[in-house]
Each structure stands twice: as C-alpha cells, then as structure tokens.
Design a protein around this motif. Structure first.
Motif, PDB file in Angstrom:
ATOM      1  N   GLU A  82       0.848  -1.184   0.000  1.00 37.03           N
ATOM      2  CA  GLU A  82       0.000   0.000   0.000  1.00 37.03           C
ATOM      3  C   GLU A  82       0.882   1.231   0.000  1.00 37.03           C
ATOM      4  N   THR A  83       0.316   2.347  -0.395  1.00 33.33           N
ATOM      5  CA  THR A  83       1.053   3.598  -0.496  1.00 33.33           C
ATOM      6  C   THR A  83       0.266   4.700   0.183  1.00 33.33           C
ATOM      7  N   ILE A  84       0.945   5.482   1.006  1.00 34.69           N
ATOM      8  CA  ILE A  84       0.315   6.654   1.608  1.00 34.69           C
ATOM      9  C   ILE A  84       0.469   7.817   0.641  1.00 34.69           C
ATOM     10  N   ALA A 134      -3.920   5.722   3.059  1.00 37.01           N
ATOM     11  CA  ALA A 134      -3.126   4.562   2.634  1.00 37.01           C
ATOM     12  C   ALA A 134      -3.968   3.750   1.660  1.00 37.01           C
ATOM     13  N   CYS A 193       5.293  10.527  -1.206  1.00 36.29           N
ATOM     14  CA  CYS A 193       4.459   9.336  -0.983  1.00 36.29           C
ATOM     15  C   CYS A 193       5.310   8.166  -0.489  1.00 36.29           C
ATOM     16  N   THR A 221       5.282   6.430   3.190  1.00 38.64           N
ATOM     17  CA  THR A 221       4.955   5.003   3.265  1.00 38.64           C
ATOM     18  C   THR A 221       6.024   4.235   4.019  1.00 38.64           C
ATOM     19  N   ASN A 231       5.931   5.059   7.666  1.00 37.13           N
ATOM     20  CA  ASN A 231       4.757   4.446   8.278  1.00 37.13           C
ATOM     21  C   ASN A 231       4.932   2.947   8.487  1.00 37.13           C
ATOM     22  N   GLN A 232       5.566   2.288   7.529  1.00 32.70           N
ATOM     23  CA  GLN A 232       5.789   0.855   7.666  1.00 32.70           C
ATOM     24  C   GLN A 232       6.781   0.564   8.799  1.00 32.70           C
ATOM     25  N   ASN A 286       4.286  10.477  10.610  1.00 35.13           N
ATOM     26  CA  ASN A 286       4.309   9.245  11.405  1.00 35.13           C
ATOM     27  C   ASN A 286       5.047   9.392  12.728  1.00 35.13           C
ATOM     28  N   VAL A 296      -3.616   9.654   8.222  1.00 31.61           N
ATOM     29  CA  VAL A 296      -2.622   8.581   8.386  1.00 31.61           C
ATOM     30  C   VAL A 296      -2.948   7.733   9.605  1.00 31.61           C
ATOM     31  N   ASN A 299      -5.566   5.086   9.253  1.00 34.16           N
ATOM     32  CA  ASN A 299      -5.261   3.879   8.463  1.00 34.16           C
ATOM     33  C   ASN A 299      -5.079   2.694   9.388  1.00 34.16           C
TER      34      ASN A 299
END
Length: 474
Positions: free
Chosen positions: A41-43, A110, A145, A149, A152-153, A202, A469, A472
C-alpha cells in the motif's frame, strides 16, 4: 523568490507531443498509480506542495515563455519542435493559469497498490497537450508518498515490538522512536523539506528542520512537528583526544544537567565508554540526573553492537523486568542507533532485542539516507498513464498492455499494463477499488477535485493529513 520557469519543467521529448498526438485530439485524461513495490500500500502525500509551489495562480509569465523559446531552440537545434503559441494561448486567454483539472484521494490515505491515486485532464480542448506535459513535474509526488509510506511501515514494526515487549504506557514514546537524520544525506534542500514533512506524518523526532518548515508553509501546520534534543558529534567528543574522552563526557553532563541529551560514544571504544566512563565514573551522576542520557554507538554491526552495549548497561545501571517479562534500563539511560539503520535492519534489531529479553522501549533510532535518499520511483513503482482521450469528438478508452519474457522464456503479461477509461476510487466492503466512472454510480468517488484552472480547491491542513494517516489500519 522567483519561481522556476514552468515552461522548462518537462522532459525534452514532451515538447513535440502537441504535434504527435493524432489530429483531432481535444482531451487527454491521465491517472497516477503505485503499481506495486516494496509495500502493498502507499500513503498519498505531497501533491498540495507541488500545486502550491509550481501550478497555482499564473504558473508562468511572458518573460518565462520568451526565455524558454530561445532556450528550447538551442535544445533541439530546430524551430519546428517547441511551439511558443501553445503557451501564448494560455497566457493570453487565462493569464497563465493552467486549464487543467486534478482530482486526488485525500492526502494521508493509505491506498493498496494498483489503484488510482490522482487524475488530471485538460479543461480547454486547445490544451490537450498540457495534461501529460505536466507529468514530469507531478510525477515527483512519488517521493513524498514513498517516504511517508516507508516511515509508516517502520512505525508499524516499532508498534508491534512495543506491544509485545514494552511496559504498558510506554507507547506514548513511539512518536520519538524514529528520528530523521537525513538533511545532509539528500540531494537538495527541496528533498529535505518534502521528505522531512512526509516522515513527520508518522513520527515527531527529527533533526531535519526543513520538514517542519514545509508543513507550516504548504500545509498550514499549527505546530512545529519535528522535535529534537541537544546532542554531540564526534568533533566534540574527540576534541581532547582519547585520554580526554571522559572529561568531555563529564562536560556534556554538566552543560545540560537536566532533560534529555544524546552523546556519541564510539569515538574510540564504545564498550569501554559504556562500562568504564558512563557505567562507572559517571554512573551516580547519571542516575541522579532529572533527565535521560541517550548513548549513541555509531559504528559496527548494529545487532551485535547493541546486544553487547545493553549487556554492559544492564550490568552497570541495573534493570527492572516489566509486566511482559522484558528488561528495562532505568529511565535515566537509553540508547540510540543511528548507523546502518534501514527498514530490514530495524526489524532485525527489534527481533534480536526481543529474543534476548530486552524491551523495545530501551532503544530509539536515527535514520538518514535510508529514509530520505535510498528510495526511488520504483520503490513503489509509480506511473502516470493516459487512460482516456477525445479524438474527433469520440471518447476513446486508452491503455497499454505490454508482454514480457520471464526467466524461463515464457511470454507473460507485464505488471505495466495500464487502466482504461475515466476512473474513480471507491470502497467496497471497506476495501479500495478502482472502477470506471460510470460503474457503481451509487458508490462515492474518493477522488476529489483539488485543482482547477489555476486554483487550489479543498486544501488540506497538516493536522488533517496526520489524522488521515492515523486512521489507516495496518
């Protein structure tokens, strides 16, 4: 400060396309997607920056156009490629405001890869060529993006290990676990501010001030989100040589007798520094401080170095066993790993800590080039492709469907197959799905107009992007 000349912000081959589109073309409609990549997935983040910085209002001037005209004649060595009149039309009719419409999913969302994130189309039939002329610039949204991402991961990894090993209530510190050390490691100030802001969606730990400035200037952030602490570097800790390192450490503690302070401690021997200096000579002073000393190793294998450092610190400073059965240093001592840190290594580090009975709350991280620089457009396989056009009054569904040969010599369909038609992004039973505009008419289109004919529409605050965010579910 003068804007970049928009007329020159495109790949060279774009300037001939006004002639190469088939005669009778009056509209080009294109879409942006992340076709796959490192994460599933991509934010979506950063479009508003590019719209505000480059496209809103009069996007170029007569001076820009005149400058570009002479420049591009030199680029191509001929005068039948660039057609000044195409841009002159936009200047004369719209005062340089771009006749395009852009729709996008809400920033901070996301979205699973393989879905539409943004669409762009011309609103004046004379400007069919403009849609994909803007691809070069707008494609750069891949960068914020991708950083958002990746960050966030990493946060998801941190959260998981906190849930498994940390003291209940320690989760409040997660926002400061991953710190952005990347300003010096990126290719430009613009990269620093765009990538830095993406990280701040994040985490709040950051030495990259440009990220906070970008969030304020382009997303109307109401706070400075990137926070930092006093910290040393090797030029400080080596100033008195090997024999003077202890004295420098003592000076550091004396300079900031309260609060959090970080000190790089591997100038000569990190293990001696932890055992003899921090853990013996300065132990009582550290434990009596109203604050936390964060010890920073900056070389060696991250996993093996950290395990040995924690063994020394537990021996010298003691520890408690939390409710989940993991060791926790006294609150006056923590460790930061800022060397060799990337997404994979972070997982390895926290896994090793858990396997050795060490709570995740003992460690924070610094990440520089691997956060902001070691990503590219293919990390999440971004592409912007035409999916619909109007040619001689007829709407045409446009797509590419290439084939490729695999390692065994078999001809297969490529992941680069594109979508066709006018698109919308919907949710079906809580799952994102890309469909054609006329499909499922009752379903809400999550793509909202954010730019039309030179004006920003539905602008979003940094606080709202952060909220998106946080909404998600991982």
């Amino acid at each position: 400060m003068k804007r970049e000349n928009l007329v020159l912000l495109a790949d060279g081959y774009k300037y001939a396309h006004h002639k190469l589109y088939y005669p009778g073309t009056t509209q080009i409609y294109s879409y942006l997607e992340s076709r796959g990549g490192m994460f599933n997935e991509t934010i979506f983040f950063g479009l508003q920056y590019f719209l505000k910085e480059y496209l809103q209002g009069p996007a170029f001037t007569q001076h820009d156009l005149d400058e570009a005209d002479g420049f591009l004649k030199q680029v191509f060595g001929r005068d039948d490629v660039f057609d000044k009149s195409k841009f002159q039309y936009i200047l004369d009719k719209y005062n340089g405001r771009l006749p395009v419409k852009i729709k996008a999913v809400a920033e901070g969302t996301a979205v699973p890869t393989g879905n539409v994130l943004m669409t762009i189309e011309n609103t004046d039939p004379e400007c069919y060529w403009l849609t994909n002329f803007l691809e070069t610039l707008l494609m750069q949204v891949w960068y914020p993006c991708t950083v958002a991402t990746l960050s966030n991961q990493i946060k998801r990894v941190v959260v998981r290990y906190y849930q498994e090993t940390a003291t209940p209530g320690a989760e409040a510190g997660i926002d400061f676990v991953l710190n952005d050390f990347g300003f010096r490691g990126v290719s430009s100030v613009e990269s620093a501010k765009i990538g830095g802001a993406a990280h701040l969606l994040n985490f709040r730990g950051s030495d990259n001030l440009a990220g906070s400035v970008m969030a304020i200037n382009y997303y109307n952030a109401q706070n400075v989100y990137g926070l930092s602490i006093p910290a040393t570097e090797h030029s400080i800790c080596t100033l008195l040589g090997r024999e003077g390192e202890l004295e420098v450490f003592r000076h550091v503690l004396k300079t900031f007798p309260t609060g959090i302070i970080a000190c790089v401690s591997d100038s000569y021997n990190i293990f001696k520094a932890c055992s003899e200096y921090w853990g013996t000579e300065l132990r009582d002073e550290i434990l009596n401080r109203d604050g936390t000393l964060v010890i920073r190793p900056d070389s060696g294998d991250p996993v093996m170095t950290l395990l040995e450092i924690f063994n020394i610190l537990f021996d010298k400073f003691g520890f408690t066993i939390n409710a989940k059965g993991y060791k926790v240093l006294p609150s006056q001592v923590r460790v930061i790993q800022g060397d060799g840190v990337n997404y994979t290594e972070i997982g390895n580090i926290y896994k090793a800590l858990k396997e050795n009975g060490i709570s995740a709350e003992n460690l924070v991280l610094g990440m520089g080039g691997a956060l902001l620089q070691k990503v590219d457009r293919d990390t999440q396989k971004f592409a912007l492709k035409c999916s619909c056009a109007i040619v001689n009054g007829q709407e045409v569904r446009v797509e590419k469907s290439p084939t490729e040969m695999d390692a065994d010599g078999n001809i297969t369909s490529s992941f680069k197959k594109s979508k066709a038609g006018r698109l919308k992004l919907i949710k079906v039973d809580g799952t994102f799905k890309t469909v054609n505009e006329d499909d499922l008419p009752a379903a809400e289109d999550l793509l909202q107009t954010v730019f039309k004919n030179g004006e920003l529409i539905n602008t979003v605050s940094f606080e709202q992007v952060k909220a998106n965010v946080n909404a998600n579910k991982g």
